[in-house]
Design a protein around this motif. Sequence first.
Motif, PDB file in Angstrom:
ATOM      1  N   LEU A 104       0.877  -1.174   0.000  1.00  0.00           N
ATOM      2  CA  LEU A 104       0.000   0.000   0.000  1.00  0.00           C
ATOM      3  C   LEU A 104       0.912   1.220   0.000  1.00  0.00           C
ATOM      4  N   ILE A 105       0.847   2.028  -1.060  1.00  0.00           N
ATOM      5  CA  ILE A 105       1.682   3.226  -1.193  1.00  0.00           C
ATOM      6  C   ILE A 105       0.803   4.428  -0.879  1.00  0.00           C
ATOM      7  N   ILE A 106       1.263   5.301   0.017  1.00  0.00           N
ATOM      8  CA  ILE A 106       0.392   6.361   0.519  1.00  0.00           C
ATOM      9  C   ILE A 106       1.187   7.634   0.811  1.00  0.00           C
ATOM     10  N   GLY A 107       0.572   8.776   0.545  1.00  0.00           N
ATOM     11  CA  GLY A 107       1.145  10.073   0.908  1.00  0.00           C
ATOM     12  C   GLY A 107       0.618  10.509   2.263  1.00  0.00           C
ATOM     13  N   ALA A 160       5.819  19.696   0.828  1.00  0.00           N
ATOM     14  CA  ALA A 160       6.182  18.889  -0.347  1.00  0.00           C
ATOM     15  C   ALA A 160       5.539  17.509  -0.238  1.00  0.00           C
ATOM     16  N   ASN A 161       4.269  17.516   0.095  1.00  0.00           N
ATOM     17  CA  ASN A 161       3.549  16.269   0.381  1.00  0.00           C
ATOM     18  C   ASN A 161       2.549  15.924  -0.710  1.00  0.00           C
ATOM     19  N   CYS A 162       2.311  14.628  -0.855  1.00  0.00           N
ATOM     20  CA  CYS A 162       1.279  14.130  -1.768  1.00  0.00           C
ATOM     21  C   CYS A 162      -0.003  13.953  -0.972  1.00  0.00           C
ATOM     22  N   TRP A 163      -0.922  14.893  -1.119  1.00  0.00           N
ATOM     23  CA  TRP A 163      -2.191  14.793  -0.377  1.00  0.00           C
ATOM     24  C   TRP A 163      -3.367  14.432  -1.284  1.00  0.00           C
ATOM     25  N   PHE A 177       2.853  10.417  -8.546  1.00  0.00           N
ATOM     26  CA  PHE A 177       2.093  11.282  -7.637  1.00  0.00           C
ATOM     27  C   PHE A 177       2.515  12.732  -7.836  1.00  0.00           C
ATOM     28  N   GLY A 178       1.662  13.644  -7.401  1.00  0.00           N
ATOM     29  CA  GLY A 178       1.964  15.063  -7.418  1.00  0.00           C
ATOM     30  C   GLY A 178       2.133  15.556  -5.990  1.00  0.00           C
ATOM     31  N   THR A 179       2.969  16.576  -5.809  1.00  0.00           N
ATOM     32  CA  THR A 179       3.216  17.097  -4.465  1.00  0.00           C
ATOM     33  C   THR A 179       2.761  18.546  -4.338  1.00  0.00           C
ATOM     34  N   GLY A 180       2.617  18.969  -3.108  1.00  0.00           N
ATOM     35  CA  GLY A 180       2.273  20.347  -2.807  1.00  0.00           C
ATOM     36  C   GLY A 180       3.508  21.196  -2.587  1.00  0.00           C
ATOM     37  N   SER A 181       3.277  22.417  -2.171  1.00  0.00           N
ATOM     38  CA  SER A 181       4.382  23.356  -1.962  1.00  0.00           C
ATOM     39  C   SER A 181       5.141  23.033  -0.678  1.00  0.00           C
ATOM     40  N   PRO A 182       6.406  23.468  -0.603  1.00  0.00           N
ATOM     41  CA  PRO A 182       7.120  23.376   0.673  1.00  0.00           C
ATOM     42  C   PRO A 182       6.500  24.332   1.681  1.00  0.00           C
ATOM     43  N   SER A 183       6.817  24.134   2.945  1.00  0.00           N
ATOM     44  CA  SER A 183       6.340  25.028   4.002  1.00  0.00           C
ATOM     45  C   SER A 183       7.502  25.897   4.503  1.00  0.00           C
ATOM     46  N   TYR A 184       7.252  27.100   4.945  1.00  0.00           N
ATOM     47  CA  TYR A 184       5.999  27.810   4.918  1.00  0.00           C
ATOM     48  C   TYR A 184       5.633  28.151   3.476  1.00  0.00           C
ATOM     49  N   ASP A 185       4.367  28.033   3.090  1.00  0.00           N
ATOM     50  CA  ASP A 185       4.041  28.045   1.673  1.00  0.00           C
ATOM     51  C   ASP A 185       4.067  29.416   1.000  1.00  0.00           C
TER      52      ASP A 185
END
Length: 245
Positions: A104-107, A160-163, A177-185
């Motif tokens: 099971l691969i998960i972000g 930088a997470n895959c949500w 998968f696609g990732t989000g922005s680094p924090s602080y965004d």
Amino acid sequence: VASARHRIYAVNAGNGKMLWSFDPFNGGPGGGSFRGVTYWEDGSDKRILFTGGDLLFALNAETGIPIQSFGKNGQVSMNVGIRDDPEKISIKPTSPGIVFQDLLIIGNEVSELYGAQPGYVRAYNIRTGKLVWTFHTVPKPGELGYDTWPKDAWKYAGGANCWGGLSVDEKRGMVFFGTGSPSYDFYGADRIGQNLFGNCVVALDAKTGKHIWHFQTIHHDLWDYDLPAPPNLVTVEKDGKKIDA
């Protein structure tokens, strides 16, 4: 199916009658973003996998009873194996993982503020709950992309997470998968550089988690331009040739 409060229900598809239900919060409030469950089977072994809060559960698909041999009594803490003390953080995936063979691969879902955890993508053995591999979306020393951050950024940078979920090409053994922005965004003075693997489409070897390729949609994001959906796997035709993309 899953309710908005993260209760899981099995329903007879012919008449709509409930077969069983499971409450991962034992009567607690639950809630928050939640995008469903994952199904896996091997012969008569049929499992429903999902997260409730910061726990990953495996249920018997026919009875709704936790599978005792999975993790600890049917559950695995998502806080273990990230960066900081698992007793002081809470990692709550909002999209279900995806199955590749027995994995099971998960972000995950993390804060977009200071002090956020990094958005590592992980693979768990579906039979045992054991963590098999981890892809560091904020690279550690010696890993690809480490030099796109300040020195030792992995110790404090997050995001930088895959949500939004993942896609699998079973024939090629690849997960996307696609990732989000680094924090602080919305501020980047403490993370000079392109900040891989934030805002990226990433392709990994599904069995090992090793990097195959990536494409960064925006370098050093200051606008919270997350990639919010699993990549679509398509076949396009060009000059008479079919190309998987």
